[in-house]
Design a protein around this motif. Sequence first.
Motif, PDB file in Angstrom:
ATOM      1  N   ASP A   1       0.865  -1.175   0.000  1.00  8.44           N
ATOM      2  CA  ASP A   1       0.000   0.000   0.000  1.00  8.44           C
ATOM      3  C   ASP A   1       0.902   1.226   0.000  1.00  8.44           C
ATOM      4  OD1 ASP A   1      -1.728   2.112   0.491  1.00  8.44           O
ATOM      5  OD2 ASP A   1      -2.941   0.990   1.937  1.00  8.44           O
ATOM      6  N   TRP A   2       1.250   1.676  -1.196  1.00  7.44           N
ATOM      7  CA  TRP A   2       2.261   2.730  -1.338  1.00  7.44           C
ATOM      8  C   TRP A   2       1.766   4.071  -0.833  1.00  7.44           C
ATOM      9  CZ3 TRP A   2       5.722  -0.482  -1.243  1.00  7.44           C
ATOM     10  CH2 TRP A   2       5.702  -1.643  -1.999  1.00  7.44           C
ATOM     11  N   ASP A   3       0.475   4.355  -0.939  1.00  9.39           N
ATOM     12  CA  ASP A   3      -0.061   5.603  -0.386  1.00  9.39           C
ATOM     13  C   ASP A   3       0.052   5.598   1.142  1.00  9.39           C
ATOM     14  OD1 ASP A   3      -0.688   6.598  -2.913  1.00  9.39           O
ATOM     15  OD2 ASP A   3      -2.726   5.789  -2.855  1.00  9.39           O
ATOM     16  N   ALA A   4      -0.287   4.463   1.753  1.00  9.10           N
ATOM     17  CA  ALA A   4      -0.175   4.357   3.215  1.00  9.10           C
ATOM     18  C   ALA A   4       1.279   4.462   3.651  1.00  9.10           C
ATOM     19  CB  ALA A   4      -0.784   3.042   3.693  1.00  9.10           C
ATOM     20  N   LEU A   5       2.191   3.862   2.887  1.00  8.07           N
ATOM     21  CA  LEU A   5       3.611   3.962   3.222  1.00  8.07           C
ATOM     22  C   LEU A   5       4.070   5.414   3.149  1.00  8.07           C
ATOM     23  CD1 LEU A   5       6.131   2.274   3.956  1.00  8.07           C
ATOM     24  CD2 LEU A   5       6.651   2.201   1.504  1.00  8.07           C
ATOM     25  N   ARG A   6       3.688   6.122   2.107  1.00 11.09           N
ATOM     26  CA  ARG A   6       4.104   7.518   1.934  1.00 11.09           C
ATOM     27  C   ARG A   6       3.636   8.388   3.098  1.00 11.09           C
ATOM     28  NH1 ARG A   6       5.322  11.817   2.608  1.00 11.09           N
ATOM     29  NH2 ARG A   6       5.674  13.538   1.144  1.00 11.09           N
TER      30      ARG A   6
ATOM     31  N   LEU B   1       3.608   7.878   6.111  1.00 13.57           N
ATOM     32  CA  LEU B   1       4.371   7.673   7.339  1.00 13.57           C
ATOM     33  C   LEU B   1       5.646   8.499   7.401  1.00 13.57           C
ATOM     34  CD1 LEU B   1       4.019   3.806   7.516  1.00 13.57           C
ATOM     35  CD2 LEU B   1       2.658   5.523   8.737  1.00 13.57           C
ATOM     36  N   PHE B   2       6.031   9.118   6.283  1.00 10.73           N
ATOM     37  CA  PHE B   2       7.344   9.748   6.201  1.00 10.73           C
ATOM     38  C   PHE B   2       7.276  11.255   6.052  1.00 10.73           C
ATOM     39  CE2 PHE B   2       8.047   5.374   4.988  1.00 10.73           C
ATOM     40  CZ  PHE B   2       9.182   5.072   5.725  1.00 10.73           C
ATOM     41  N   ALA B   3       8.269  11.908   6.658  1.00 12.34           N
ATOM     42  CA  ALA B   3       8.484  13.330   6.438  1.00 12.34           C
ATOM     43  C   ALA B   3       8.905  13.515   4.982  1.00 12.34           C
ATOM     44  CB  ALA B   3       9.570  13.848   7.386  1.00 12.34           C
ATOM     45  N   ASP B   4       8.873  14.736   4.490  1.00 12.77           N
ATOM     46  CA  ASP B   4       9.204  14.983   3.083  1.00 12.77           C
ATOM     47  C   ASP B   4      10.629  14.574   2.735  1.00 12.77           C
ATOM     48  OD1 ASP B   4       6.661  15.922   2.551  1.00 12.77           O
ATOM     49  OD2 ASP B   4       7.196  18.015   2.893  1.00 12.77           O
TER      50      ASP B   4
ATOM     51  N   ALA C   1      10.454  11.543   0.430  1.00  9.97           N
ATOM     52  CA  ALA C   1       9.546  10.459   0.824  1.00  9.97           C
ATOM     53  C   ALA C   1       9.034   9.725  -0.412  1.00  9.97           C
ATOM     54  CB  ALA C   1       8.390  11.009   1.648  1.00  9.97           C
ATOM     55  N   ASP C   2       8.739  10.458  -1.474  1.00  5.61           N
ATOM     56  CA  ASP C   2       8.287   9.812  -2.705  1.00  5.61           C
ATOM     57  C   ASP C   2       9.387   8.920  -3.277  1.00  5.61           C
ATOM     58  OD1 ASP C   2       5.771  11.008  -2.597  1.00  5.61           O
ATOM     59  OD2 ASP C   2       6.414  12.731  -3.791  1.00  5.61           O
ATOM     60  N   GLY C   3      10.643   9.371  -3.207  1.00  3.47           N
ATOM     61  CA  GLY C   3      11.759   8.556  -3.676  1.00  3.47           C
ATOM     62  C   GLY C   3      11.931   7.295  -2.854  1.00  3.47           C
ATOM     63  N   LEU C   4      11.724   7.400  -1.545  1.00  5.84           N
ATOM     64  CA  LEU C   4      11.819   6.225  -0.686  1.00  5.84           C
ATOM     65  C   LEU C   4      10.726   5.212  -1.033  1.00  5.84           C
ATOM     66  CD1 LEU C   4      12.952   5.576   2.681  1.00  5.84           C
ATOM     67  CD2 LEU C   4      10.493   5.295   2.481  1.00  5.84           C
ATOM     68  N   VAL C   5       9.519   5.700  -1.257  1.00 10.81           N
ATOM     69  CA  VAL C   5       8.417   4.804  -1.617  1.00 10.81           C
ATOM     70  C   VAL C   5       8.695   4.154  -2.965  1.00 10.81           C
ATOM     71  CG1 VAL C   5       5.955   4.709  -2.207  1.00 10.81           C
ATOM     72  CG2 VAL C   5       6.714   5.978  -0.191  1.00 10.81           C
TER      73      VAL C   5
ATOM     74  N   LYS D   1      11.611   3.480  -4.189  1.00 14.01           N
ATOM     75  CA  LYS D   1      12.663   2.485  -3.933  1.00 14.01           C
ATOM     76  C   LYS D   1      12.059   1.220  -3.322  1.00 14.01           C
ATOM     77  CE  LYS D   1      17.156   2.152  -1.612  1.00 14.01           C
ATOM     78  NZ  LYS D   1      17.932   1.843  -2.809  1.00 14.01           N
ATOM     79  N   ALA D   2      11.180   1.380  -2.355  1.00 13.67           N
ATOM     80  CA  ALA D   2      10.528   0.218  -1.739  1.00 13.67           C
ATOM     81  C   ALA D   2       9.700  -0.534  -2.774  1.00 13.67           C
ATOM     82  CB  ALA D   2       9.644   0.665  -0.575  1.00 13.67           C
ATOM     83  N   ARG D   3       8.950   0.209  -3.552  1.00 17.33           N
ATOM     84  CA  ARG D   3       8.112  -0.415  -4.583  1.00 17.33           C
ATOM     85  C   ARG D   3       8.954  -1.182  -5.598  1.00 17.33           C
ATOM     86  NH1 ARG D   3       4.968   3.885  -7.316  1.00 17.33           N
ATOM     87  NH2 ARG D   3       3.526   3.634  -5.597  1.00 17.33           N
ATOM     88  N   SER D   4      10.105  -0.642  -5.962  1.00 17.95           N
ATOM     89  CA  SER D   4      10.925  -1.264  -7.003  1.00 17.95           C
ATOM     90  C   SER D   4      11.392  -2.664  -6.624  1.00 17.95           C
ATOM     91  CB  SER D   4      12.122  -0.377  -7.336  1.00 17.95           C
ATOM     92  OG  SER D   4      13.086  -0.406  -6.296  1.00 17.95           O
ATOM     93  N   VAL D   5      11.485  -2.943  -5.343  1.00 21.97           N
ATOM     94  CA  VAL D   5      11.881  -4.283  -4.901  1.00 21.97           C
ATOM     95  C   VAL D   5      10.683  -5.086  -4.419  1.00 21.97           C
ATOM     96  CG1 VAL D   5      13.253  -5.586  -3.235  1.00 21.97           C
ATOM     97  CG2 VAL D   5      14.208  -3.539  -4.294  1.00 21.97           C
ATOM     98  N   LEU D   6       9.871  -4.512  -3.565  1.00 28.12           N
ATOM     99  CA  LEU D   6       8.832  -5.289  -2.890  1.00 28.12           C
ATOM    100  C   LEU D   6       7.734  -5.792  -3.812  1.00 28.12           C
ATOM    101  CD1 LEU D   6       8.522  -3.325   0.468  1.00 28.12           C
ATOM    102  CD2 LEU D   6       9.915  -5.339  -0.063  1.00 28.12           C
ATOM    103  N   GLU D   7       7.442  -5.064  -4.889  1.00 27.38           N
ATOM    104  CA  GLU D   7       6.393  -5.542  -5.795  1.00 27.38           C
ATOM    105  C   GLU D   7       6.796  -6.824  -6.507  1.00 27.38           C
ATOM    106  OE1 GLU D   7       4.958  -2.497  -8.420  1.00 27.38           O
ATOM    107  OE2 GLU D   7       3.603  -1.736  -6.891  1.00 27.38           O
ATOM    108  N   GLY D   8       8.086  -7.132  -6.557  1.00 24.67           N
ATOM    109  CA  GLY D   8       8.544  -8.345  -7.220  1.00 24.67           C
ATOM    110  C   GLY D   8       8.418  -9.605  -6.392  1.00 24.67           C
TER     111      GLY D   8
END
Length: 153
Positions: free
Chosen positions: A25-30, A32-35, A54-58, A60-67
């Motif tokens: 849930d990338w919106d929920a993850l975003r 949680l983080f400061a800018d 924060a968008d870059g961190l999400v 990065k997480a998406r690029s691995v976790l969706e696989g």
Amino acid sequence: MSAVEDRLAVMDVVARLAHAQDDRDWDALRELFADEVRLDLSGQSGAAPVDLTADGLVDKARSVLEGFDALHHAASLPLVEVDGDRATCRVHVVAYHHVPTDGVDFCTMRGRWELGLTRGSGRWLVHRWAVVRTAPWEGSPDVYRIAADRRTT
């Protein structure tokens, strides 16, 4: 907020961090983080700490976790310290990652998250996230690369 309310609010951030990743849930993850976020994976993989939006961190997480076909992040009760509008949190985590492959198809990381949080707009946001591995990998850390490759193909 009282000290107890602050501690509970930080604990809620930790729970949401685990659930947002597992649910992808990338919106929920975003939320949680400061800018701006310092991501420190040096204690997990040896990668140098990086400063990300924060968008870059999400991303990065998406690029691995969706696989991955399956994810499961289980966290202990966090140790929280609050000082005004800043907090630190340390929580033990067992993170299981599975991707189908001919070889070892999972990796379990045992360690901890060390979080730095700030209170803004009435809620706690993560501005520093360190992942520290405290035990040997179980399975194969190559599944992270395999999962990332699956996402890009």
